[in-house]
Design a protein around this motif. Sequence first.
Motif, PDB file in Angstrom:
ATOM      1  N   LEU B 106       0.832  -1.203   0.000  1.00  0.00           N
ATOM      2  CA  LEU B 106       0.000   0.000   0.000  1.00  0.00           C
ATOM      3  C   LEU B 106       0.873   1.262   0.000  1.00  0.00           C
ATOM      4  CD1 LEU B 106      -2.918   1.031   0.237  1.00  0.00           C
ATOM      5  CD2 LEU B 106      -2.687   0.904   2.714  1.00  0.00           C
ATOM      6  N   SER B 107       1.905   1.256   0.848  1.00  0.00           N
ATOM      7  CA  SER B 107       2.761   2.434   0.952  1.00  0.00           C
ATOM      8  C   SER B 107       3.561   2.652  -0.319  1.00  0.00           C
ATOM      9  CB  SER B 107       3.743   2.290   2.107  1.00  0.00           C
ATOM     10  OG  SER B 107       3.084   1.917   3.253  1.00  0.00           O
ATOM     11  N   LEU B 108       4.078   1.561  -0.892  1.00  0.00           N
ATOM     12  CA  LEU B 108       4.895   1.694  -2.099  1.00  0.00           C
ATOM     13  C   LEU B 108       4.067   2.276  -3.229  1.00  0.00           C
ATOM     14  CD1 LEU B 108       7.238  -1.360  -2.644  1.00  0.00           C
ATOM     15  CD2 LEU B 108       7.828   1.014  -2.241  1.00  0.00           C
ATOM     16  N   LEU B 109       2.847   1.789  -3.371  1.00  0.00           N
ATOM     17  CA  LEU B 109       1.970   2.252  -4.441  1.00  0.00           C
ATOM     18  C   LEU B 109       1.727   3.754  -4.292  1.00  0.00           C
ATOM     19  CD1 LEU B 109       0.564   0.341  -6.519  1.00  0.00           C
ATOM     20  CD2 LEU B 109      -1.550   0.850  -5.302  1.00  0.00           C
ATOM     21  N   SER B 110       1.316   4.162  -3.090  1.00  0.00           N
ATOM     22  CA  SER B 110       1.008   5.576  -2.864  1.00  0.00           C
ATOM     23  C   SER B 110       2.259   6.433  -3.014  1.00  0.00           C
ATOM     24  CB  SER B 110       0.451   5.787  -1.458  1.00  0.00           C
ATOM     25  OG  SER B 110      -0.363   4.734  -1.082  1.00  0.00           O
ATOM     26  N   SER B 111       3.378   5.953  -2.467  1.00  0.00           N
ATOM     27  CA  SER B 111       4.591   6.763  -2.484  1.00  0.00           C
ATOM     28  C   SER B 111       5.129   6.938  -3.889  1.00  0.00           C
ATOM     29  CB  SER B 111       5.685   6.117  -1.639  1.00  0.00           C
ATOM     30  OG  SER B 111       5.208   5.781  -0.401  1.00  0.00           O
ATOM     31  N   THR B 112       5.054   5.868  -4.702  1.00  0.00           N
ATOM     32  CA  THR B 112       5.584   5.958  -6.061  1.00  0.00           C
ATOM     33  C   THR B 112       4.835   7.024  -6.840  1.00  0.00           C
ATOM     34  OG1 THR B 112       5.998   3.605  -5.952  1.00  0.00           O
ATOM     35  CG2 THR B 112       6.136   4.618  -8.106  1.00  0.00           C
ATOM     36  N   GLY B 222      10.969  -0.732  -0.443  1.00  0.00           N
ATOM     37  CA  GLY B 222      10.189  -1.903  -0.041  1.00  0.00           C
ATOM     38  C   GLY B 222      10.786  -2.595   1.167  1.00  0.00           C
ATOM     39  N   ILE B 223      12.101  -2.859   1.149  1.00  0.00           N
ATOM     40  CA  ILE B 223      12.680  -3.586   2.282  1.00  0.00           C
ATOM     41  C   ILE B 223      12.667  -2.723   3.531  1.00  0.00           C
ATOM     42  CG2 ILE B 223      14.100  -5.224   1.000  1.00  0.00           C
ATOM     43  CD1 ILE B 223      16.426  -3.458   1.320  1.00  0.00           C
ATOM     44  N   PHE B 224      12.845  -1.416   3.348  1.00  0.00           N
ATOM     45  CA  PHE B 224      12.787  -0.557   4.517  1.00  0.00           C
ATOM     46  C   PHE B 224      11.397  -0.560   5.124  1.00  0.00           C
ATOM     47  CE2 PHE B 224      16.886   1.483   4.541  1.00  0.00           C
ATOM     48  CZ  PHE B 224      16.979   1.808   5.881  1.00  0.00           C
ATOM     49  N   SER B 225      10.391  -0.481   4.261  1.00  0.00           N
ATOM     50  CA  SER B 225       9.019  -0.483   4.769  1.00  0.00           C
ATOM     51  C   SER B 225       8.717  -1.784   5.484  1.00  0.00           C
ATOM     52  CB  SER B 225       8.023  -0.317   3.622  1.00  0.00           C
ATOM     53  OG  SER B 225       8.287   0.855   2.950  1.00  0.00           O
ATOM     54  N   PHE B 226       9.149  -2.881   4.879  1.00  0.00           N
ATOM     55  CA  PHE B 226       8.876  -4.183   5.469  1.00  0.00           C
ATOM     56  C   PHE B 226       9.498  -4.260   6.871  1.00  0.00           C
ATOM     57  CE2 PHE B 226       9.833  -8.592   6.398  1.00  0.00           C
ATOM     58  CZ  PHE B 226       8.628  -9.213   6.124  1.00  0.00           C
ATOM     59  N   THR B 227      10.760  -3.819   6.968  1.00  0.00           N
ATOM     60  CA  THR B 227      11.455  -3.859   8.252  1.00  0.00           C
ATOM     61  C   THR B 227      10.756  -2.979   9.280  1.00  0.00           C
ATOM     62  OG1 THR B 227      13.478  -4.075   6.990  1.00  0.00           O
ATOM     63  CG2 THR B 227      13.721  -3.635   9.316  1.00  0.00           C
ATOM     64  N   LEU B 228      10.413  -1.762   8.873  1.00  0.00           N
ATOM     65  CA  LEU B 228       9.759  -0.854   9.816  1.00  0.00           C
ATOM     66  C   LEU B 228       8.427  -1.418  10.282  1.00  0.00           C
ATOM     67  CD1 LEU B 228      10.449   2.642   8.204  1.00  0.00           C
ATOM     68  CD2 LEU B 228      11.386   1.798  10.331  1.00  0.00           C
ATOM     69  N   SER B 229       7.678  -2.045   9.369  1.00  0.00           N
ATOM     70  CA  SER B 229       6.384  -2.617   9.751  1.00  0.00           C
ATOM     71  C   SER B 229       6.583  -3.797  10.703  1.00  0.00           C
ATOM     72  CB  SER B 229       5.608  -3.129   8.540  1.00  0.00           C
ATOM     73  OG  SER B 229       5.623  -2.202   7.521  1.00  0.00           O
ATOM     74  N   TRP B 230       7.555  -4.608  10.386  1.00  0.00           N
ATOM     75  CA  TRP B 230       7.818  -5.797  11.193  1.00  0.00           C
ATOM     76  C   TRP B 230       8.189  -5.391  12.617  1.00  0.00           C
ATOM     77  CZ3 TRP B 230       7.481 -10.954   9.687  1.00  0.00           C
ATOM     78  CH2 TRP B 230       7.961 -11.877  10.605  1.00  0.00           C
ATOM     79  N   ASN B 231       8.916  -4.280  12.749  1.00  0.00           N
ATOM     80  CA  ASN B 231       9.416  -3.864  14.053  1.00  0.00           C
ATOM     81  C   ASN B 231       8.433  -2.997  14.829  1.00  0.00           C
ATOM     82  OD1 ASN B 231      11.607  -5.058  12.953  1.00  0.00           O
ATOM     83  ND2 ASN B 231      12.957  -3.284  13.046  1.00  0.00           N
ATOM     84  N   GLU B 232       7.368  -2.545  14.188  1.00  0.00           N
ATOM     85  CA  GLU B 232       6.476  -1.581  14.833  1.00  0.00           C
ATOM     86  C   GLU B 232       5.876  -2.188  16.099  1.00  0.00           C
ATOM     87  OE1 GLU B 232       3.974   1.303  16.021  1.00  0.00           O
ATOM     88  OE2 GLU B 232       3.223  -0.718  15.642  1.00  0.00           O
ATOM     89  N   PHE B 233       5.751  -1.364  17.134  1.00  0.00           N
ATOM     90  CA  PHE B 233       5.293  -1.912  18.402  1.00  0.00           C
ATOM     91  C   PHE B 233       4.086  -1.187  18.990  1.00  0.00           C
ATOM     92  CE2 PHE B 233       5.608  -2.181  23.068  1.00  0.00           C
ATOM     93  CZ  PHE B 233       5.514  -3.542  23.218  1.00  0.00           C
ATOM     94  N   ILE B 234       4.164   0.138  19.065  1.00  0.00           N
ATOM     95  CA  ILE B 234       3.181   0.849  19.892  1.00  0.00           C
ATOM     96  C   ILE B 234       1.760   0.759  19.322  1.00  0.00           C
ATOM     97  CG2 ILE B 234       3.640   3.124  18.873  1.00  0.00           C
ATOM     98  CD1 ILE B 234       3.323   4.276  21.725  1.00  0.00           C
TER      99      ILE B 234
END
Lengths: 318, 299
Positions: B106-112, B222-234
């Motif tokens: 979703l983010s990649l599509l919108s950001s591109t 893409g990999i940055f988004s994936f990592t950030l999503s995977w690590n998200e906590f709050i």
Amino acid sequence: MSVTAEQQVWVRQARAQSALSKLFDWKPFLVVMCMLPAVGLLAVFLTYPLGLGIWLAFTDTTIGRSGRWVGLENFEYMLEDPIWWNAVFFSVFYTGVATIGKFGLGLWLALLLNNHLPFKSMLRAIILLPWIVPTVLTAIAFWWIYNPQFSIISWMFIELGLRDTNIDFINTAWPARWSLIGANIWRGIPFVAISLLAGLQTISPSLYEAALLDGSTGWQRFRYITFPMLLPILAIVMTFSIIFTFTDFQLVYAITRGGPVNSTHLLATLAFQRGIPGGQLGEGAAIAVSMIPFLVFATLFSYFALARRKWQQGESND
Amino acid sequence: MSATTEPQQTNAATAQPETMTWDSRSRRMVTIYVPLVCFLIILLFPFYWMTITAFKPNAELYDYGRHNPFWISSPTLDHIRLLLFGTAYPRWLMTTMIVSVCATVLSLLSSTLAAYAIQRLRYKGSQYVGLAIYLAYLVPPSILFIPLATMVFQLGLFDSPMALILVYPTFLIPFCTWLLIGYFKSIPFELEECALIDGATRLQILWQITLPLAVPGLISAGIFSFTLSWNEFIYALAFIQSSENKTVPVAILTELVTGDVYQWGALMAGSLLGSLPVAIFYSFFVDYYVSSLTGAVKE
């Protein structure tokens, strides 16, 4: 860089376009269509909640009950609350000490990595690892390292004969604060080091050659070339770092939950505790909103204190 | 202290070559390699400790008297087994994977689209829109999660992964857009001009020329988004209540710690397994990580 009118006319005659593709070639429509998903998502889930959060801070909303407007009541209560004051103190202290630690050590590591080393790319990869792995999971590892009974650090100290009892890492206020700061510094070093390394690599070697010819010492080269050239990047990275350290949540939540006796609450964890498990959304929102002035101040301070030099020198570093 | 590589200024007339090289080499050892090794040990120790704890039998785990804590005499898979078959861990992994992938797409599509419009279509005020999107990254989740929790509740998305998929783009889009703007800048616009003259539509240009050239940038984002999503906590902690919908970081902290009994072995095994996907991903694309991080700083 536009196409001349004559060519445009020629293009239009060359191909009959469908109405839809004509619509998509009409620039205003195209721009709106391109911007819509990103701007829409951000407006609904970022800008609106920001406003809503400020509004909630002036109400007595609880979970499952929409609130009434209570004016400054939440803030009055907050200002009389010693726990909030302690959270303010610890947030500022945590941010200050951790930032100094992160940037001191990160800069040192960046300078070390800027030498001709074997396996340089592998080293960089290894060093970034703490920043890549989920914070909470490393926080749990630290929680285990700081365990009162089985702490490996205590064990090493006792084995080396430096102490004869276990170190009480997280069950008294000050050691707990220092333990959290230590974990935060550990996690922040890689990001700072790799970012500053990128900055170091943009500095032209000819500057150092000139300085060497003039008989400069190593310290002088650092003081008068490296450091001033790094300042613009330092300003950006530091601004980011301060914002995310001040609003940190995960480390504290995972390791101490704000304890012992609320001594290690950051504003973010206190807001969470009051708002979500405590159910006092209005109060939580007020605490969250109270972070905004600090953030604005910290951002302006770090940005202007460091970045102003850039135009004083009259040269950019890109 | 400085770490420049130039040899020390010595008086060339009196210094013999051997002593000079030896001197600078030992100096290099002390000023560069020793601190570097210390840094590496400290940065990697928690991972080592996590791993070793995950494979230690309980007898060794809680008895430093008879076992050296830095080593395992009889490694065991008990903790991993408990995690995979005694808890909902596979389910949590699955949820986290789905949320991360959907939020990333979703983010990649919108950001591109946004980055293309800002960088290439150059409409009036496009720099300001770009700046606003960039500033959105500076709004920390710690301030937003309470109002978002009320919104999620009213939208009926409470306790559903959908809530996370919709909210994660708020911190992914600014980052990706910023990264992709930088990337589109590096693609020569003459290519697009040629295509325009040849009568291609804007969409054709985006699809057939710009995007294929921007693939490395898309992979980075893409990999940055994936990592950030995977690590998200709050957000994952605030919006998800039921055990089966939790993401890995939240689940390990809230589901594996029951009462006063801490299963340290299982906790560490969970942390290790939860870190692995990101670490594996990272090891494949490490250059992208480093370049996008440094590229982002250079901008």
